[in-house]
Write a protein that holds these residues in place. Structure first.
Motif, PDB file in Angstrom:
ATOM      1  N   TRP A  21       0.766  -1.163   0.035  1.00 50.74           N
ATOM      2  CA  TRP A  21      -0.128  -0.089   0.188  1.00 50.74           C
ATOM      3  C   TRP A  21       1.053   1.212   0.100  1.00 50.74           C
ATOM      4  CZ3 TRP A  21      -4.748  -1.650  -1.327  1.00 50.74           C
ATOM      5  CH2 TRP A  21      -5.115  -2.948  -0.950  1.00 50.74           C
ATOM      6  N   SER A 150      -2.841  -5.190  -9.659  1.00 49.93           N
ATOM      7  CA  SER A 150      -3.615  -4.409  -8.553  1.00 49.93           C
ATOM      8  C   SER A 150      -3.902  -5.259  -7.407  1.00 49.93           C
ATOM      9  CB  SER A 150      -4.899  -3.950  -8.952  1.00 49.93           C
ATOM     10  OG  SER A 150      -5.584  -4.587  -9.413  1.00 49.93           O
ATOM     11  N   PRO A 151      -4.022  -5.036  -6.095  1.00 43.30           N
ATOM     12  CA  PRO A 151      -4.282  -5.811  -5.065  1.00 43.30           C
ATOM     13  C   PRO A 151      -5.538  -6.559  -5.259  1.00 43.30           C
ATOM     14  CG  PRO A 151      -3.954  -3.676  -4.294  1.00 43.30           C
ATOM     15  CD  PRO A 151      -3.862  -3.528  -5.656  1.00 43.30           C
ATOM     16  N   ALA A 152      -6.515  -5.813  -6.031  1.00 42.42           N
ATOM     17  CA  ALA A 152      -8.020  -6.741  -6.124  1.00 42.42           C
ATOM     18  C   ALA A 152      -7.698  -7.769  -7.352  1.00 42.42           C
ATOM     19  CB  ALA A 152      -8.792  -5.471  -6.792  1.00 42.42           C
ATOM     20  N   THR A 155      -6.071 -10.832  -5.462  1.00 41.18           N
ATOM     21  CA  THR A 155      -6.954 -11.436  -4.196  1.00 41.18           C
ATOM     22  C   THR A 155      -7.675 -12.181  -5.398  1.00 41.18           C
ATOM     23  OG1 THR A 155      -7.045  -9.504  -2.895  1.00 41.18           O
ATOM     24  CG2 THR A 155      -9.044 -11.034  -2.637  1.00 41.18           C
ATOM     25  N   GLU A 197      -8.229  -0.462  -3.857  1.00 38.71           N
ATOM     26  CA  GLU A 197      -7.673  -1.714  -4.257  1.00 38.71           C
ATOM     27  C   GLU A 197      -7.212  -1.642  -5.835  1.00 38.71           C
ATOM     28  OE1 GLU A 197      -9.956  -4.911  -2.526  1.00 38.71           O
ATOM     29  OE2 GLU A 197     -11.475  -3.688  -1.971  1.00 38.71           O
ATOM     30  N   SER A 200      -3.654   1.466  -5.129  1.00 40.35           N
ATOM     31  CA  SER A 200      -3.047   1.022  -3.932  1.00 40.35           C
ATOM     32  C   SER A 200      -2.845   2.339  -3.198  1.00 40.35           C
ATOM     33  CB  SER A 200      -1.687   0.314  -4.153  1.00 40.35           C
ATOM     34  OG  SER A 200      -1.819  -0.911  -4.577  1.00 40.35           O
ATOM     35  N   PHE A 218     -15.520  -4.147  -3.269  1.00 33.54           N
ATOM     36  CA  PHE A 218     -14.421  -3.640  -3.723  1.00 33.54           C
ATOM     37  C   PHE A 218     -14.376  -2.153  -3.474  1.00 33.54           C
ATOM     38  CE2 PHE A 218     -11.791  -1.510  -7.013  1.00 33.54           C
ATOM     39  CZ  PHE A 218     -10.707  -2.531  -7.459  1.00 33.54           C
ATOM     40  N   ARG A 240     -12.431 -10.305   2.230  1.00 34.85           N
ATOM     41  CA  ARG A 240     -11.804  -9.039   2.514  1.00 34.85           C
ATOM     42  C   ARG A 240     -11.664  -8.619   3.705  1.00 34.85           C
ATOM     43  NH1 ARG A 240     -11.335  -7.001  -2.794  1.00 34.85           N
ATOM     44  NH2 ARG A 240     -12.567  -7.911  -4.319  1.00 34.85           N
TER      45      ARG A 240
END
Length: 437
Positions: A21, A150-152, A155, A197, A200, A218, A240
């Motif tokens: 992040w 991306s983090p999303a 995941t 997400e 970041s 999200f 999440r």
């Protein structure tokens, strides 16, 4: 590794352990001026939704004279006598700005709504400060990252791998699970500290900071949300909630003193890892760590992390380090960080301990309680250094970049000097009983 972009902000290279992040905008929010109400001392008639900040009819010049410092504000009447306009006068960067106020039961600016003028000013000061310091960065921030990094997406990819045998919606040729559902975004008032997400970056402000999908949760900036493909996966809503979540928000939602993950991992490591050579230094296998992370996201406190499932204790130790590494705000916060560095530079041990205790008193309770528990655990690891080869200094070298990442956002491409951070962690381990008494 960090490299500096043309605007001076550090851009984080992707890590095999997952997303990092970006704290730059969070730091700017912390640096923004605070609202300072200039109270009217006269007895005047005020509209019911204003308090001491209302000065009645006041000229532009007189308002400017009353606003002496950045963040100072007042409310006044301006415009014609027969149709006065409620005006907010605010000093920012040594200039007085004037804004028309709107009220319909709440003060509002576009989609943002506030119960009082002070809240409106606080949010406005943050927005103006960030736009002044990082305007060009904001314009580009959701364009510099591909969705696949991306983090999303990370995941979602892990979720696909975990659920693949259970789902029928599979492209047999490419072996890819297809999610073709658009997100259902709605402007959201985020509580606590939250990050986008997609890019970041920090979701700044105190209300309506961004949007949140009602189906999969999200979270994103409005501009970033416009770049997402139709891959909403409602099943993700339930996972999440552990990694990459603000520590204070997490323990508050769970009504616990510390994150359950920290307790589970420490208990397991103390049961079978204190005599393992290189504990916390040797990494576990990436696929096993990924499996454990998803198990903790999915099953929470009921996740099985015993030797029968994860016989390599380095996997458990690695996931504990990863948890701390992925905290949006480090366990030893950016505000406390420089005071700890100054503390270990004191001449005597007594002075170092005193200054360290004083610095830690500023930590949020969730951070303080978790740090106290972790340092007591690392002290136990240090007690077995003859066998595990992990002295307090070795442990500090491992944990310093995780618990105390570099403070400044303008970092050179070279590896930063972490000697101060290592010495601070080492002091916390060796003298944890004195410091946390």
């Amino acid at each position: 590794m960090e490299v500096v972009t043309p605007n001076g902000f550090a851009k984080t290279q992707e890590s095999p352990l997952g997303p990092v992040w970006k704290p730059d905008l969070y730091k700017l929010q912390q640096e923004a001026p605070h609202p300072c109400l200039v109270a009217c001392t006269k007895c005047i008639d005020r509209p019911g939704h204003y308090g001491d900040e209302f000065h009645g009819r006041l000229s532009h010049q007189l308002a400017s004279e009353l606003l002496t410092e950045d963040g100072c504000f007042l409310v006044r009447y301006s415009g014609p006598e027969h149709s006065p306009i409620c005006t907010l006068s605010l000093r920012f960067r040594n200039k007085v700005k004037h804004y028309r106020l709107y009220y319909d039961g709440q003060h509002y600016v576009l989609e943002k709504r506030f119960d009082c003028v002070s809240d409106l000013v606080a949010d406005g000061l943050v927005t103006m400060h960030i736009e002044a310091e990082a305007g060009s960065y904001i314009q580009l921030m959701c364009d510099v990252r591909a969705y696949e990094r991306s983090p999303a997406y990370m995941t979602l990819s892990r979720f696909k791998r975990r659920t693949k045998p259970l789902l029928k919606d599979v492209d047999e040729e490419n072996e890819v699970i297809l999610y073709d559902k658009p997100h259902k975004f709605k402007v959201h008032n985020f509580k606590g500290l939250n990050w986008c997400e997609f890019c970041s970056n920090f979701l700044w402000g105190f209300t309506a900071q961004g949007v949140k999908c009602e189906d999969c949760s999200f979270s994103a900036h409005v501009k970033c949300s416009e770049k997402l493909p139709p891959d909403c996966c409602p099943e993700l809503k339930s996972v999440r909630s552990v990694f990459g979540v603000d520590l204070t928000a997490f323990v508050r939602s769970r009504r616990t003193t510390r994150p359950f993950l920290v307790d589970k991992c420490v208990q397991e490591i103390e049961a079978r890892g204190l005599h393992v050579e290189g504990i916390y230094r040797i990494s576990g296998f990436a696929d096993e760590m990924d499996s454990l992370r998803m198990a903790l996201e999915r099953d929470g406190e009921n996740a099985d992390i015993s030797a029968s499932v994860y016989d390599n204790i380095n996997v458990v130790a690695g996931i504990l380090k990863q948890y701390f590494r992925l905290l949006p705000i480090p366990l030893l916060t950016y505000e406390v960080h420089p005071f700890l560095i100054k503390a270990v530079q004191m001449h005597t041990l007594k002075e170092q301990i005193r200054a360290t205790k004083e610095a830690l008193s500023s930590l949020p309770p969730a951070h303080f309680n978790t740090l106290k528990f972790l340092m007591a655990h690392l002290a136990k690891v240090d007690e077995h250094q003859a066998v595990n080869k992990m002295s307090s200094f070795n442990l500090s070298t491992v944990f310093a970049p995780t618990l105390m990442p570099p403070c400044t956002s303008k970092i050179s491409a070279s590896i930063p000097d972490m000697s101060g951070e290592i010495n601070a962690i080492n002091l916390l381990i060796l003298y944890n009983k004195s410091i946390f008494e």
